[in-house]
Design a protein around this motif. Structure first.
Motif, PDB file in Angstrom:
ATOM      1  N   SER A  13     -10.046   7.182  -8.264  1.00 11.98           N
ATOM      2  CA  SER A  13      -8.617   7.098  -7.993  1.00 11.98           C
ATOM      3  C   SER A  13      -8.379   6.295  -6.726  1.00 11.98           C
ATOM      4  CB  SER A  13      -8.026   8.504  -7.840  1.00 11.98           C
ATOM      5  OG  SER A  13      -6.715   8.441  -7.359  1.00 11.98           O
ATOM      6  N   SER A  14      -7.247   5.597  -6.717  1.00 16.22           N
ATOM      7  CA  SER A  14      -6.884   4.829  -5.530  1.00 16.22           C
ATOM      8  C   SER A  14      -6.539   5.745  -4.368  1.00 16.22           C
ATOM      9  CB  SER A  14      -5.707   3.905  -5.838  1.00 16.22           C
ATOM     10  OG  SER A  14      -4.638   4.650  -6.355  1.00 16.22           O
ATOM     11  N   GLY A  15      -6.225   6.986  -4.668  1.00 17.22           N
ATOM     12  CA  GLY A  15      -6.015   7.978  -3.612  1.00 17.22           C
ATOM     13  C   GLY A  15      -4.655   7.883  -2.962  1.00 17.22           C
ATOM     14  N   GLY A  16      -4.070   9.032  -2.652  1.00 16.37           N
ATOM     15  CA  GLY A  16      -2.832   9.076  -1.885  1.00 16.37           C
ATOM     16  C   GLY A  16      -1.613   8.612  -2.635  1.00 16.37           C
ATOM     17  N   GLY A  17      -1.729   8.410  -3.946  1.00 14.66           N
ATOM     18  CA  GLY A  17      -0.609   7.879  -4.688  1.00 14.66           C
ATOM     19  C   GLY A  17       0.218   8.916  -5.400  1.00 14.66           C
ATOM     20  N   GLY A  18      -0.201  10.177  -5.340  1.00 13.82           N
ATOM     21  CA  GLY A  18       0.538  11.206  -6.016  1.00 13.82           C
ATOM     22  C   GLY A  18       0.095  11.358  -7.457  1.00 13.82           C
ATOM     23  N   PRO A  19       0.633  12.373  -8.158  1.00 18.78           N
ATOM     24  CA  PRO A  19       0.192  12.681  -9.514  1.00 18.78           C
ATOM     25  C   PRO A  19       0.351  11.533 -10.503  1.00 18.78           C
ATOM     26  CG  PRO A  19       1.502  14.476  -8.607  1.00 18.78           C
ATOM     27  CD  PRO A  19       1.605  13.334  -7.640  1.00 18.78           C
ATOM     28  N   LEU A  20       1.451  10.788 -10.414  1.00 18.30           N
ATOM     29  CA  LEU A  20       1.681   9.724 -11.381  1.00 18.30           C
ATOM     30  C   LEU A  20       0.625   8.629 -11.270  1.00 18.30           C
ATOM     31  CD1 LEU A  20       3.408   8.557 -13.617  1.00 18.30           C
ATOM     32  CD2 LEU A  20       4.890   7.531 -11.884  1.00 18.30           C
ATOM     33  N   LEU A  21       0.282   8.216 -10.056  1.00 18.03           N
ATOM     34  CA  LEU A  21      -0.743   7.186  -9.883  1.00 18.03           C
ATOM     35  C   LEU A  21      -2.122   7.721 -10.237  1.00 18.03           C
ATOM     36  CD1 LEU A  21       0.305   5.214  -6.680  1.00 18.03           C
ATOM     37  CD2 LEU A  21       0.752   4.700  -9.083  1.00 18.03           C
ATOM     38  N   ASP A  22      -2.345   9.005  -9.987  1.00 19.17           N
ATOM     39  CA  ASP A  22      -3.615   9.600 -10.417  1.00 19.17           C
ATOM     40  C   ASP A  22      -3.735   9.559 -11.936  1.00 19.17           C
ATOM     41  OD1 ASP A  22      -4.348  10.115  -7.827  1.00 19.17           O
ATOM     42  OD2 ASP A  22      -3.691  12.205  -7.843  1.00 19.17           O
ATOM     43  N   LEU A  23      -2.630   9.847 -12.632  1.00 18.47           N
ATOM     44  CA  LEU A  23      -2.638   9.763 -14.089  1.00 18.47           C
ATOM     45  C   LEU A  23      -2.877   8.331 -14.555  1.00 18.47           C
ATOM     46  CD1 LEU A  23       0.276  12.094 -15.282  1.00 18.47           C
ATOM     47  CD2 LEU A  23      -2.173  12.421 -15.617  1.00 18.47           C
ATOM     48  N   LEU A  24      -2.263   7.384 -13.863  1.00 16.81           N
ATOM     49  CA  LEU A  24      -2.453   5.982 -14.215  1.00 16.81           C
ATOM     50  C   LEU A  24      -3.915   5.582 -14.061  1.00 16.81           C
ATOM     51  CD1 LEU A  24      -1.254   3.198 -14.972  1.00 16.81           C
ATOM     52  CD2 LEU A  24      -0.953   2.802 -12.521  1.00 16.81           C
ATOM     53  N   ASP A  25      -4.518   5.954 -12.936  1.00 14.48           N
ATOM     54  CA  ASP A  25      -5.930   5.628 -12.722  1.00 14.48           C
ATOM     55  C   ASP A  25      -6.808   6.268 -13.791  1.00 14.48           C
ATOM     56  OD1 ASP A  25      -5.792   3.930 -10.591  1.00 14.48           O
ATOM     57  OD2 ASP A  25      -6.160   5.450  -9.068  1.00 14.48           O
ATOM     58  N   LYS A  26      -6.479   7.505 -14.142  1.00 13.09           N
ATOM     59  CA  LYS A  26      -7.259   8.188 -15.173  1.00 13.09           C
ATOM     60  C   LYS A  26      -7.105   7.475 -16.514  1.00 13.09           C
ATOM     61  CE  LYS A  26      -7.948  12.718 -17.335  1.00 13.09           C
ATOM     62  NZ  LYS A  26      -7.477  14.131 -17.399  1.00 13.09           N
ATOM     63  N   ALA A  27      -5.873   7.071 -16.825  1.00 14.55           N
ATOM     64  CA  ALA A  27      -5.626   6.363 -18.082  1.00 14.55           C
ATOM     65  C   ALA A  27      -6.399   5.049 -18.135  1.00 14.55           C
ATOM     66  CB  ALA A  27      -4.121   6.108 -18.248  1.00 14.55           C
ATOM     67  N   ILE A  28      -6.372   4.300 -17.033  1.00 13.10           N
ATOM     68  CA  ILE A  28      -7.100   3.027 -16.981  1.00 13.10           C
ATOM     69  C   ILE A  28      -8.598   3.266 -17.150  1.00 13.10           C
ATOM     70  CG2 ILE A  28      -7.744   1.091 -15.482  1.00 13.10           C
ATOM     71  CD1 ILE A  28      -4.917   1.254 -14.279  1.00 13.10           C
ATOM     72  N   GLY A  29      -9.113   4.294 -16.459  1.00 15.72           N
ATOM     73  CA  GLY A  29     -10.537   4.580 -16.541  1.00 15.72           C
ATOM     74  C   GLY A  29     -10.980   4.982 -17.929  1.00 15.72           C
ATOM     75  N   LEU A  30     -10.167   5.773 -18.620  1.00 19.88           N
ATOM     76  CA  LEU A  30     -10.529   6.231 -19.950  1.00 19.88           C
ATOM     77  C   LEU A  30     -10.404   5.131 -20.996  1.00 19.88           C
ATOM     78  CD1 LEU A  30      -8.842   9.773 -19.997  1.00 19.88           C
ATOM     79  CD2 LEU A  30     -11.296   9.259 -19.889  1.00 19.88           C
ATOM     80  N   GLN A  31      -9.448   4.236 -20.807  1.00 20.97           N
ATOM     81  CA  GLN A  31      -9.191   3.225 -21.837  1.00 20.97           C
ATOM     82  C   GLN A  31     -10.005   1.952 -21.666  1.00 20.97           C
ATOM     83  OE1 GLN A  31      -7.374   3.970 -24.576  1.00 20.97           O
ATOM     84  NE2 GLN A  31      -7.374   5.982 -23.587  1.00 20.97           N
ATOM     85  N   ALA A  32     -10.441   1.640 -20.454  1.00 19.50           N
ATOM     86  CA  ALA A  32     -11.184   0.393 -20.236  1.00 19.50           C
ATOM     87  C   ALA A  32     -12.394   0.253 -21.159  1.00 19.50           C
ATOM     88  CB  ALA A  32     -11.597   0.276 -18.767  1.00 19.50           C
ATOM     89  N   PRO A  33     -13.205   1.305 -21.356  1.00 20.53           N
ATOM     90  CA  PRO A  33     -14.355   1.145 -22.249  1.00 20.53           C
ATOM     91  C   PRO A  33     -13.978   0.970 -23.718  1.00 20.53           C
ATOM     92  CG  PRO A  33     -14.659   3.025 -20.767  1.00 20.53           C
ATOM     93  CD  PRO A  33     -13.228   2.616 -20.676  1.00 20.53           C
ATOM     94  N   LEU A  34     -12.705   1.219 -24.067  1.00 14.01           N
ATOM     95  CA  LEU A  34     -12.276   1.139 -25.466  1.00 14.01           C
ATOM     96  C   LEU A  34     -11.631  -0.196 -25.803  1.00 14.01           C
ATOM     97  CD1 LEU A  34     -10.677   4.691 -25.818  1.00 14.01           C
ATOM     98  CD2 LEU A  34     -13.025   3.992 -26.279  1.00 14.01           C
TER      99      LEU A  34
END
Length: 243
Positions: A13-34
């Motif tokens: 996570s980029s850190g310090g961005g709050g729940p929405l940015l944490d969700l975005l980072d998680k989404a990017i991380g999960l989808q990149a390999p797909l």
């Protein structure tokens, strides 16, 4: 296609961005390999499809999928045994699904364009920049001190990593404000009972997806004539003649 690092681990996570940015980072991380699997799916019916044809298929897949998630959650509010309370709970999960679908779409289009996605910051810039539309492109151009069309293709590969991090900090603040507010309005529409929410939810998501598709077209520009790494085959007229 882009670097094999797409198959790597989930980014931090980029850190310090709050729940929405944490969700975005998680989404990017999960989808990149797909990403490559998504492109392969788009090419399934026509393995010989050009990059432009594959991008059009990716666009249709994305709009259809996002509209479907909104309609499903909105429809839940119309069922007496489920009602608005459960629909609100379902909406929280659907918001993450929307981010996943959006990240997968943006990264897939970037892959077709041959844009390297081996670094986490570049993925964040691409996804947030496209989802924020015109305001995202203006922010990127201003901080990178570059102007011109198709920032996704022209800028992301050229700006230094320190500048990308600065861009992402600003985009992150805009993303929380604009994307969060937009989703909030859609959430209220989805949970309207008596079946109206299904129409509002699906229609709102389809509208958001359509805007994202347009932003991606502006960001990346025309599709390559041939798949990255493959030179176009010469036409008969361009083949040298003996004698």
């Amino acid at each position: 296609m882009a670097a094999d690092a797409l198959e790597g681990p989930v980014p931090e996570s980029s850190g310090g961005g709050g729940p929405l940015l944490d969700l975005l980072d998680k989404a990017i991380g999960l989808q990149a390999p797909l990403v490559r699997k998504n492109i392969a799916r788009a090419r399934q019916r026509n393995p010989e499809a050009t990059p432009a044809e594959v991008i059009r298929t990716l666009e249709r897949m994305y709009v259809s999928a996002l509209a479907g998630t909104g309609a499903a959650v909105g429809g839940a509010a119309a069922v007496p045994a489920i009602g608005t309370g459960v629909a609100l709970a379902l909406t929280a999960g659907e918001a993450f699904s929307s981010l996943e679908l959006s990240a997968l779409f943006v990264l897939s289009v970037a892959e077709v364009h041959g844009i390297p996605l081996d670094e986490v910051e570049r993925r964040r810039t691409l996804v947030m920049g496209v989802l924020l539309g015109e305001s995202g492109s203006k922010t990127i151009g201003k901080i990178a001190e570059r102007t011109g069309q198709h920032w996704g293709r022209q800028l992301v590969n050229k700006v230094p990593m320190a500048t990308l991090r600065q861009i992402n900090r600003v985009l992150g603040r805009h993303f929380i404000t604009k994307y969060g507010a937009k989703q909030g309005i859609i959430v209220l529409g989805r949970v309207v009972p008596f079946g109206i929410g299904a129409a509002i939810g699906g229609g709102a998501n389809a509208a958001v997806a359509t805007l994202t598709v347009r932003a991606a077209r502006r960001a990346f520009g025309p599709a390559p004539e041939a798949w990255p790494g493959l030179a176009p085959e010469p036409t008969p007229d361009s083949t040298p003649q003996d004698g």
